[in-house]
Design a protein around this motif. Structure first.
Motif, PDB file in Angstrom:
ATOM      1  N   LEU A 181      51.520 126.480 123.520  1.00 61.79           N
ATOM      2  CA  LEU A 181      50.841 125.305 122.878  1.00 61.79           C
ATOM      3  C   LEU A 181      51.719 125.602 121.369  1.00 61.79           C
ATOM      4  O   LEU A 181      51.912 124.519 121.170  1.00 61.79           O
ATOM      5  N   ALA A 182      52.674 126.391 120.477  1.00 64.76           N
ATOM      6  CA  ALA A 182      53.192 126.614 119.686  1.00 64.76           C
ATOM      7  C   ALA A 182      53.894 125.375 119.425  1.00 64.76           C
ATOM      8  O   ALA A 182      54.290 124.584 118.304  1.00 64.76           O
ATOM      9  N   PRO A 183      55.295 125.445 120.501  1.00 62.87           N
ATOM     10  CA  PRO A 183      56.052 124.602 120.454  1.00 62.87           C
ATOM     11  C   PRO A 183      55.702 123.596 120.603  1.00 62.87           C
ATOM     12  O   PRO A 183      56.214 121.911 119.672  1.00 62.87           O
ATOM     13  N   LEU A 184      54.819 122.815 121.342  1.00 62.25           N
ATOM     14  CA  LEU A 184      53.937 121.282 121.198  1.00 62.25           C
ATOM     15  C   LEU A 184      53.225 121.185 120.190  1.00 62.25           C
ATOM     16  O   LEU A 184      53.824 119.984 119.638  1.00 62.25           O
ATOM     17  N   ALA A 185      52.733 122.057 119.196  1.00 62.90           N
ATOM     18  CA  ALA A 185      51.697 121.439 118.316  1.00 62.90           C
ATOM     19  C   ALA A 185      53.234 121.951 117.057  1.00 62.90           C
ATOM     20  O   ALA A 185      52.832 120.470 116.034  1.00 62.90           O
ATOM     21  N   ARG A 186      54.189 122.371 117.085  1.00 61.68           N
ATOM     22  CA  ARG A 186      54.917 122.164 115.892  1.00 61.68           C
ATOM     23  C   ARG A 186      55.820 120.609 116.048  1.00 61.68           C
ATOM     24  O   ARG A 186      56.127 120.054 115.514  1.00 61.68           O
ATOM     25  N   GLY A 192      46.447 111.520 119.237  1.00 63.18           N
ATOM     26  CA  GLY A 192      46.887 112.305 120.379  1.00 63.18           C
ATOM     27  C   GLY A 192      47.550 113.763 119.255  1.00 63.18           C
ATOM     28  O   GLY A 192      47.288 114.488 119.601  1.00 63.18           O
ATOM     29  N   TRP A 193      48.378 113.073 118.743  1.00 61.06           N
ATOM     30  CA  TRP A 193      48.889 114.244 117.492  1.00 61.06           C
ATOM     31  C   TRP A 193      47.715 115.269 116.554  1.00 61.06           C
ATOM     32  O   TRP A 193      48.442 116.259 117.327  1.00 61.06           O
ATOM     33  N   ALA A 194      46.751 114.189 116.837  1.00 61.81           N
ATOM     34  CA  ALA A 194      45.854 115.510 115.674  1.00 61.81           C
ATOM     35  C   ALA A 194      44.888 116.139 116.618  1.00 61.81           C
ATOM     36  O   ALA A 194      44.702 117.154 115.971  1.00 61.81           O
ATOM     37  N   TRP A 195      44.776 115.571 118.392  1.00 58.94           N
ATOM     38  CA  TRP A 195      43.846 116.043 118.532  1.00 58.94           C
ATOM     39  C   TRP A 195      44.759 118.182 119.632  1.00 58.94           C
ATOM     40  O   TRP A 195      44.171 118.632 119.196  1.00 58.94           O
ATOM     41  N   LEU A 196      45.869 116.935 119.675  1.00 65.02           N
ATOM     42  CA  LEU A 196      46.850 118.234 119.945  1.00 65.02           C
ATOM     43  C   LEU A 196      46.658 119.762 119.263  1.00 65.02           C
ATOM     44  O   LEU A 196      46.450 120.895 119.382  1.00 65.02           O
ATOM     45  N   LEU A 197      47.051 119.093 117.513  1.00 66.97           N
ATOM     46  CA  LEU A 197      46.693 120.154 116.642  1.00 66.97           C
ATOM     47  C   LEU A 197      45.476 121.009 116.735  1.00 66.97           C
ATOM     48  O   LEU A 197      45.384 122.263 116.818  1.00 66.97           O
ATOM     49  N   ALA A 198      44.760 120.294 116.804  1.00 68.45           N
ATOM     50  CA  ALA A 198      43.431 120.649 116.977  1.00 68.45           C
ATOM     51  C   ALA A 198      42.673 121.587 118.089  1.00 68.45           C
ATOM     52  O   ALA A 198      42.623 122.444 117.513  1.00 68.45           O
ATOM     53  N   LEU A 199      43.737 121.240 119.262  1.00 68.26           N
ATOM     54  CA  LEU A 199      43.514 122.197 120.286  1.00 68.26           C
ATOM     55  C   LEU A 199      44.091 123.667 119.997  1.00 68.26           C
ATOM     56  O   LEU A 199      43.682 124.553 120.186  1.00 68.26           O
ATOM     57  N   HIS A 200      45.666 123.277 119.705  1.00 69.05           N
ATOM     58  CA  HIS A 200      47.041 124.638 119.353  1.00 69.05           C
ATOM     59  C   HIS A 200      45.693 125.711 118.517  1.00 69.05           C
ATOM     60  O   HIS A 200      45.436 126.875 118.831  1.00 69.05           O
TER      61      HIS A 200
END
Length: 333
Positions: free
Chosen positions: A140-145, A118-126
């Motif tokens: 989404l930037a704070p979540l990606a960070r 899920g970490w990796a997919w959130l970065l991909a979404l961002h």
């Protein structure tokens, strides 16, 4: 020359996949939570816990469902579903909702939440959101960070890679995270490249013992694609020749044989359609680094794997809530 792929992502397929994703990213039930309850107050509905990613059966599938929608919108902005995608993204990918998703990570019991898939997919979404001029990436930037920081803290203490072909696979997470980091985070980029080599550089003569009964990733080929992304082309060819030394003879034969899916209503067994897509994605994505004979073999294998599962992207919710994402990876590669 690498042969032209017989399957490609076209507007009709994009429209079909978009409608599938629009049908599940806001469907709250059935739902499988990754949620540790420390006290009675923690018993809450998915939409209370996750104001954006409460659909698609589970959090990570909802994240990559949104990735799929934004990807299709960018690639095919004139499809009929485009207006619905924009409307949904504008309503859901807001700073307030994203900060609530971010706050969930501060719970003491959430340290291992969705690690690392899920970490990796959130970065991909961002990363995909950043390719749109709509403010979604800013939200989404704070979540990606937060997830990038989790990778930075986690990778140094992950002594051994996780090779199983499911959500815990290390190589797959590194592939997605690296694509995000290369444009934004030099420290994470350097760490991913170094750790990938720590984990995989000495691997030789992979036996190709796959698939497992519920895997959706090819542990061998995802590792190969990870190394394709972190090594210069000449170094990758040397590594790959040692990793799969008998490939020119079609060995291991398992890597060329699509998985058989006996029951698509069984959520775990349905993973095997995703396995076929992930194989196709990897074969296509490494083909350009291989000599022409091996490249042709890789592209034939990719086509064979796609043909085995493309008809089953929709039909049963156990596959429908996520398979279009992996079909898209394979068709785009």
């Amino acid at each position: 020359m690498i042969p032209a792929p017989p399957h490609a992502l076209d507007p009709a397929t994009a429209q079909r996949f978009a409608r599938i994703a629009l049908g599940h990213v806001t469907r709250q039930y059935p739902h499988k939570l990754d949620h540790v309850m420390a006290e009675p107050q923690d018993v809450r509905a998915p939409a209370e816990l996750h104001p954006i990613f409460f659909g698609s059966f589970d959090w990570h599938s909802c994240v990559h469902g949104y990735w799929l929608l934004l990807r299709l919108l960018r690639r095919f902005p004139d499809i009929a579903a485009a207006a619905d995608i924009r409307r949904l993204a504008n309503a859901m990918l807001t700073p307030e909702k994203a900060l609530a998703e971010r706050a969930y990570l501060d719970r003491p019991a959430s340290a291992g939440f969705e690690r690392p898939y899920g970490w990796a997919w959130l970065l991909a979404l961002h990363g995909e959101a950043a390719r749109h001029d709509a403010g979604w990436a800013d939200a989404l930037a704070p979540l990606a960070r937060a997830f990038a920081d989790r990778f930075l803290a986690f990778l140094p203490k992950l002594s051994y890679p996780i090779r199983t072909g499911t959500h815990f696979n290390t190589a797959f997470a590194l592939i997605l995270a690296l694509e995000w980091a290369e444009e934004r985070d030099p420290a994470l980029t350097a760490m991913i490249r170094a750790r990938a080599c720590d984990y995989f550089a000495a691997d030789r003569a992979c036996p190709g013992w796959e698939p497992g009964g519920d895997e959706f990733l090819s542990s061998a080929l995802v590792e190969a694609l990870c190394m394709r992304r972190v090594l210069p082309p000449a170094e990758f060819r040397i590594w790959f020749a040692d990793f799969l030394p008998d490939l020119a003879r079609g060995e291991p034969a398992t890597l060329f044989t699509p998985a058989f899916v006996s029951d698509r209503s069984d959520g775990k067994i349905a993973h095997l359609d995703g396995f076929n897509f992930s194989r196709a994605w990897c074969w296509r994505a490494i083909a350009d680094a291989l000599d022409p004979r091996l490249a042709e073999r890789a592209c034939r294998a990719a086509a064979h794997h796609l043909e085995a599962s493309l008809a089953y992207v929709a039909g049963d919710y156990m596959g429908e809530h996520w398979l279009a994402t992996f079909a898209t990876l394979a068709l785009e590669a």
